[in-house]
Every structure is written in structure tokens, then in C-alpha cells.
Design an enzyme around this catalytic site. Structure first.
Site, PDB file in Angstrom:
ATOM      1  N   LYS A  12       0.847  -1.212   0.000  1.00 39.48           N
ATOM      2  CA  LYS A  12       0.000   0.000   0.000  1.00 39.48           C
ATOM      3  C   LYS A  12       0.881   1.259   0.000  1.00 39.48           C
ATOM      4  O   LYS A  12       0.671   2.177  -0.782  1.00 39.48           O
ATOM      5  CB  LYS A  12      -0.919   0.026   1.242  1.00 39.48           C
ATOM      6  CG  LYS A  12      -1.844  -1.185   1.338  1.00 39.48           C
ATOM      7  CD  LYS A  12      -2.767  -1.112   2.541  1.00 39.48           C
ATOM      8  CE  LYS A  12      -2.071  -1.132   3.891  1.00 39.48           C
ATOM      9  NZ  LYS A  12      -1.376  -2.398   4.207  1.00 39.48           N
ATOM     10  N   ARG A  37      -9.981   0.807   8.140  1.00 35.87           N
ATOM     11  CA  ARG A  37      -9.550  -0.550   8.497  1.00 35.87           C
ATOM     12  C   ARG A  37     -10.644  -1.320   9.198  1.00 35.87           C
ATOM     13  O   ARG A  37     -10.443  -2.482   9.554  1.00 35.87           O
ATOM     14  CB  ARG A  37      -8.375  -0.427   9.448  1.00 35.87           C
ATOM     15  CG  ARG A  37      -7.044  -0.811   8.844  1.00 35.87           C
ATOM     16  CD  ARG A  37      -6.010  -0.583   9.916  1.00 35.87           C
ATOM     17  NE  ARG A  37      -4.834  -1.337   9.706  1.00 35.87           N
ATOM     18  CZ  ARG A  37      -3.723  -0.852   9.150  1.00 35.87           C
ATOM     19  NH1 ARG A  37      -3.688   0.368   8.667  1.00 35.87           N
ATOM     20  NH2 ARG A  37      -2.674  -1.610   9.062  1.00 35.87           N
ATOM     21  N   ARG A  53      11.828  -5.465   5.410  1.00 37.39           N
ATOM     22  CA  ARG A  53      11.627  -4.052   5.046  1.00 37.39           C
ATOM     23  C   ARG A  53      12.488  -3.103   5.901  1.00 37.39           C
ATOM     24  O   ARG A  53      12.664  -3.294   7.083  1.00 37.39           O
ATOM     25  CB  ARG A  53      10.158  -3.698   5.261  1.00 37.39           C
ATOM     26  CG  ARG A  53       9.884  -2.222   5.194  1.00 37.39           C
ATOM     27  CD  ARG A  53       8.417  -1.926   5.200  1.00 37.39           C
ATOM     28  NE  ARG A  53       7.715  -2.453   6.348  1.00 37.39           N
ATOM     29  CZ  ARG A  53       6.411  -2.368   6.486  1.00 37.39           C
ATOM     30  NH1 ARG A  53       5.662  -1.837   5.538  1.00 37.39           N
ATOM     31  NH2 ARG A  53       5.834  -2.843   7.565  1.00 37.39           N
ATOM     32  N   ARG A  63      10.939  -0.906  11.533  1.00 35.23           N
ATOM     33  CA  ARG A  63       9.815  -0.651  12.433  1.00 35.23           C
ATOM     34  C   ARG A  63       9.769  -1.654  13.583  1.00 35.23           C
ATOM     35  O   ARG A  63      10.071  -2.831  13.396  1.00 35.23           O
ATOM     36  CB  ARG A  63       8.498  -0.733  11.649  1.00 35.23           C
ATOM     37  CG  ARG A  63       8.150   0.549  10.977  1.00 35.23           C
ATOM     38  CD  ARG A  63       7.033   0.450   9.980  1.00 35.23           C
ATOM     39  NE  ARG A  63       5.864  -0.296  10.408  1.00 35.23           N
ATOM     40  CZ  ARG A  63       4.771  -0.417   9.660  1.00 35.23           C
ATOM     41  NH1 ARG A  63       4.710   0.167   8.471  1.00 35.23           N
ATOM     42  NH2 ARG A  63       3.746  -1.113  10.091  1.00 35.23           N
ATOM     43  N   ARG A  73      -0.930  -8.861  13.170  1.00 34.36           N
ATOM     44  CA  ARG A  73      -1.470  -7.824  12.270  1.00 34.36           C
ATOM     45  C   ARG A  73      -2.277  -8.466  11.135  1.00 34.36           C
ATOM     46  O   ARG A  73      -3.312  -7.947  10.723  1.00 34.36           O
ATOM     47  CB  ARG A  73      -0.324  -6.973  11.697  1.00 34.36           C
ATOM     48  CG  ARG A  73       0.235  -6.004  12.739  1.00 34.36           C
ATOM     49  CD  ARG A  73       1.628  -5.498  12.411  1.00 34.36           C
ATOM     50  NE  ARG A  73       1.758  -4.849  11.132  1.00 34.36           N
ATOM     51  CZ  ARG A  73       2.928  -4.629  10.525  1.00 34.36           C
ATOM     52  NH1 ARG A  73       4.063  -5.007  11.093  1.00 34.36           N
ATOM     53  NH2 ARG A  73       2.969  -4.022   9.361  1.00 34.36           N
TER      54      ARG A  73
HETATM   55  P1  AP5 Z   1       4.845  -1.637   1.909  1.00 35.16           P
HETATM   56  O1  AP5 Z   1       4.535  -0.826   0.710  1.00 35.16           O
HETATM   57  O2  AP5 Z   1       5.577  -0.985   3.024  1.00 35.16           O
HETATM   58  O3  AP5 Z   1       3.536  -2.373   2.420  1.00 35.16           O
HETATM   59  P2  AP5 Z   1       2.272  -1.809   3.189  1.00 35.16           P
HETATM   60  O4  AP5 Z   1       1.056  -2.478   2.613  1.00 35.16           O
HETATM   61  O5  AP5 Z   1       2.269  -0.319   3.213  1.00 35.16           O
HETATM   62  O6  AP5 Z   1       2.574  -2.439   4.607  1.00 35.16           O
HETATM   63  P3  AP5 Z   1       2.476  -1.866   6.079  1.00 35.16           P
HETATM   64  O7  AP5 Z   1       3.194  -2.837   6.957  1.00 35.16           O
HETATM   65  O8  AP5 Z   1       2.904  -0.437   6.157  1.00 35.16           O
HETATM   66  O9  AP5 Z   1       0.963  -1.995   6.323  1.00 35.16           O
HETATM   67  P4  AP5 Z   1       0.243  -2.071   7.645  1.00 35.16           P
HETATM   68  O10 AP5 Z   1      -1.123  -1.908   7.156  1.00 35.16           O
HETATM   69  O11 AP5 Z   1       0.480  -3.240   8.511  1.00 35.16           O
HETATM   70  O12 AP5 Z   1       0.954  -0.903   8.498  1.00 35.16           O
HETATM   71  P5  AP5 Z   1       0.474   0.554   8.885  1.00 35.16           P
HETATM   72  O13 AP5 Z   1       1.671   1.387   8.965  1.00 35.16           O
HETATM   73  O14 AP5 Z   1      -0.668   0.996   8.041  1.00 35.16           O
HETATM   74  O15 AP5 Z   1       5.682  -2.924   1.402  1.00 35.16           O
HETATM   75  C1  AP5 Z   1       6.240  -3.844   2.335  1.00 35.16           C
HETATM   76  C2  AP5 Z   1       7.652  -4.284   1.846  1.00 35.16           C
HETATM   77  O16 AP5 Z   1       7.497  -5.058   0.652  1.00 35.16           O
HETATM   78  C3  AP5 Z   1       8.567  -3.108   1.472  1.00 35.16           C
HETATM   79  O17 AP5 Z   1       9.883  -3.451   1.837  1.00 35.16           O
HETATM   80  C4  AP5 Z   1       8.441  -2.999  -0.063  1.00 35.16           C
HETATM   81  O18 AP5 Z   1       9.644  -2.519  -0.654  1.00 35.16           O
HETATM   82  C5  AP5 Z   1       8.164  -4.451  -0.460  1.00 35.16           C
HETATM   83  N1  AP5 Z   1       7.240  -4.551  -1.582  1.00 35.16           N
HETATM   84  C6  AP5 Z   1       6.118  -3.805  -1.799  1.00 35.16           C
HETATM   85  N2  AP5 Z   1       5.509  -4.220  -2.934  1.00 35.16           N
HETATM   86  C7  AP5 Z   1       6.238  -5.257  -3.412  1.00 35.16           C
HETATM   87  C8  AP5 Z   1       6.134  -6.111  -4.564  1.00 35.16           C
HETATM   88  N3  AP5 Z   1       5.120  -5.984  -5.439  1.00 35.16           N
HETATM   89  N4  AP5 Z   1       7.083  -7.069  -4.750  1.00 35.16           N
HETATM   90  C9  AP5 Z   1       8.117  -7.204  -3.863  1.00 35.16           C
HETATM   91  N5  AP5 Z   1       8.294  -6.416  -2.768  1.00 35.16           N
HETATM   92  C10 AP5 Z   1       7.367  -5.463  -2.562  1.00 35.16           C
HETATM   93  O19 AP5 Z   1      -0.124   0.293  10.350  1.00 35.16           O
HETATM   94  C11 AP5 Z   1       0.702  -0.056  11.441  1.00 35.16           C
HETATM   95  C12 AP5 Z   1      -0.157  -0.124  12.705  1.00 35.16           C
HETATM   96  O20 AP5 Z   1      -0.746   1.180  12.960  1.00 35.16           O
HETATM   97  C13 AP5 Z   1      -1.347  -1.082  12.660  1.00 35.16           C
HETATM   98  O21 AP5 Z   1      -0.965  -2.419  12.985  1.00 35.16           O
HETATM   99  C14 AP5 Z   1      -2.271  -0.441  13.695  1.00 35.16           C
HETATM  100  O22 AP5 Z   1      -1.879  -0.756  15.030  1.00 35.16           O
HETATM  101  C15 AP5 Z   1      -2.065   1.049  13.486  1.00 35.16           C
HETATM  102  N6  AP5 Z   1      -3.006   1.632  12.498  1.00 35.16           N
HETATM  103  C16 AP5 Z   1      -2.701   2.198  11.294  1.00 35.16           C
HETATM  104  N7  AP5 Z   1      -3.815   2.606  10.668  1.00 35.16           N
HETATM  105  C17 AP5 Z   1      -4.854   2.286  11.474  1.00 35.16           C
HETATM  106  C18 AP5 Z   1      -6.264   2.421  11.358  1.00 35.16           C
HETATM  107  N8  AP5 Z   1      -6.847   2.981  10.263  1.00 35.16           N
HETATM  108  N9  AP5 Z   1      -7.033   1.962  12.382  1.00 35.16           N
HETATM  109  C19 AP5 Z   1      -6.487   1.418  13.495  1.00 35.16           C
HETATM  110  N10 AP5 Z   1      -5.154   1.236  13.656  1.00 35.16           N
HETATM  111  C20 AP5 Z   1      -4.346   1.676  12.651  1.00 35.16           C
END
Ligand code: AP5
Length: 216
Positions: A13, A88, A127, A161, A172
């Protein structure tokens, strides 16, 4: 253009949001990044969020809805926004609909990025990001062109992270399947959903998103 990127942790994402941002001028809004900034700044929200995030659970709907409500009004969203990690839960999706109606904004599409769970674990545990400019990298799939030096800003201050370990990633993923995946049906029923194959290379996923958005 106003978009939602939907998908499990590690689906890409954040990676795809940055590509769409560069292409379209719409602004990436990542609730995860905003919450991590609040944790780093030691704000009241950050103190509430930190433990929940480290357990791999979801932060309360009230907190993230308030964050997004302020963010979509900011001048950097004048050309639209790309929501990365929000909504979410169905409660967050309902709240977003109310906010958008109130602010006279329209949701153009929801892009679901599909990736198998085991692949996600590998992606997340490998990552790392530039601590200066936030550019994302991966131990196997996306290394900096010059070892130890960020391609974008030239700095050498990389970070990982706290919630990117296998145990927390599995929690997660469980939270995603239980609380977030019902949004696929929610947006499909509103004819807003497009699904893309997130197992492909980063550039190929970007092309699939661009093509499907253009044909909506
Ligand atoms: P990346 O692009 O970083 O993936 P992502 O989908 O953004 O993953 P996140 O871990 O950031 O998502 P998340 O939803 O768990 O975390 P968030 O920060 O939102 O890609 C991942 C890796 O793969 C990278 O190294 C990239 O280079 C590689 N990659 C990408 N695409 C690829 C491909 N096609 N092929 C190969 N490699 C690839 O949330 C963290 C925490 O915050 C949550 O657990 C929760 O506690 C809280 N939180 C955030 N938002 C909310 C909400 N709306 N409600 C409640 N709690 C929330």
C-alpha cells in the site's frame, strides 16, 4: 482523485501510494505513518497508540477518524488524497462516508492489493526505510543502488519498524482478516472496488493499478 488502498500488512500500500502520488499529485495519507510520528513526538495520541501498535492490534476508531478528518482538509490534499491504511474497520468506512459527504468530496475508487500471507511475512521482515526521507527498501526485493546510501536523499540513516517482527506481523494479519477484509465486500457492493495482483513486481503492480483506474 480520491483513492483508498486496501490490503493486508506488507501488500504494498505504501509503495504504490508513493507511485500514485508522484503520478497524480494526490497526497498520500498513511494512518500508520501519522501514528508513528505521534509516537515519536510523544503526544497524547502517540502514548495511547504505541502499545496497541506494538501488539499488532488496531488503534481505536475514534483516534484514527479524528486524524483523517483533519488531514483531508489540509492544503496538500487540494489535488486529492490516497488513503493508505484507512479505513480498516466498517465503523471507519462508515465514518469516512460521513466525512466525505460533509466536506463535499467524492471517493473515486478503492484499490484492493492481493498478496498471499506467507509472502507478506517475508516482505515485512525484510523491510527498512530511510530515516531521513522515508523512502522504502527491502533486503531482497528493493536494495539501494549504492549499498548503505539512500537513492533519494543520499543519507545513510536507515531504520526498521518495531512491529515488523514475525510474531507481531502474524497478529497484524489476523487483525486484517477479522476486521479489515469485510471492507472488500463493503466497497464491492458500492461498485467502487478494483482488485490487483500484488504478487507481481512493484512496477507491474503499478501498471495494473493505472490501467484499471483508467478504465473505471
Ligand atoms: P509496503 O509498501 O511498506 O507495504 P504496506 O502495505 O504499506 O505495509 P504496512 O506494513 O505499512 O501496512 P500495515 O497496514 O500493517 O501498516 P500501517 O503502517 O498501516 O511494502 C512492504 C515491503 O514489501 C517493502 O519493503 C516494499 O519494498 C516491499 N514490496 C512492496 N511491494 C512489493 C512487490 N510488489 N514485490 C516485492 N516487494 C514489494 O499500520 C501499522 C499499525 O498502525 C497497525 O498495525 C495499527 O496498530 C495502526 N493503524 C494504522 N492505521 C490504522 C487504522 N486505520 N485503524 C487502526 N489502527 C491503525
Amino acid at each position: 482523485m480520491n483513492l483508498i488502498l486496501l490490503g493486508p500488512p506488507g501488500a504494498g500500500k505504501g509503495t504504490q501510494a508513493k507511485i500514485i502520488e508522484t503520478r497524480s499529485g494526490a497526497n498520500q495519507l498513511s494512518t500508520g505513518d501519522m501514528l508513528r510520528a505521534a509516537v515519536a513526538a510523544g503526544t497524547e495520541v502517540g502514548l495511547k497508540a504505541q502499545e496497541v501498535m506494538n501488539r499488532g492490534e488496531l488503534v481505536s476508531d475514534d483516534i484514527v477518524i479524528a486524524i483523517i478528518s483533519d488531514a483531508i482538509d489540509a492544503p496538500d490534499c487540494a489535488q486529492g488524497f490516497i488513503l493508505d491504511g484507512f479505513p480498516r474497520t466498517v465503523a471507519q468506512a462508515d465514518a469516512l462516508e460521513g466525512l466525505m459527504a460533509e466536506k463535499h468530496k467524492t471517493l473515486d475508487a478503492v484499490v484492493e492489493i492481493r498478496v498471499d500471507d506467507e509472502k507478506l511475512i517475508k516482505r515485512i521482515t525484510g523491510r527498512f526505510t530511510c530515516g531521513n526521507c522515508g523512502e522504502g527498501y527491502h533486503d531482497e526485493f528493493k536494495l539501494p543502488r549504492n549499498e548503505g546510501v539512500c537513492d533519494e536523499c543520499g543519507k545513510s540513516d536507515f531504520k526498521r519498524r518495531a512491529d515488523d517482527n514475525e510474531e507481531t506481523v502474524r497478529k497484524r494479519l489476523a487483525a486484517y482478516h477479522a476486521q479489515t477484509s469485510p471492507l472488500i465486500e463493503f466497497y464491492s457492493a458500492k461498485a467502487k472496488l478494483i482488485s490487483v495482483d500484488g504478487m507481481k513486481d512493484i512496477d507491474d503492480v503499478a501498471v495494473e493499478i493505472e490501467t484499471k483506474l483508467a478504465s473505471m
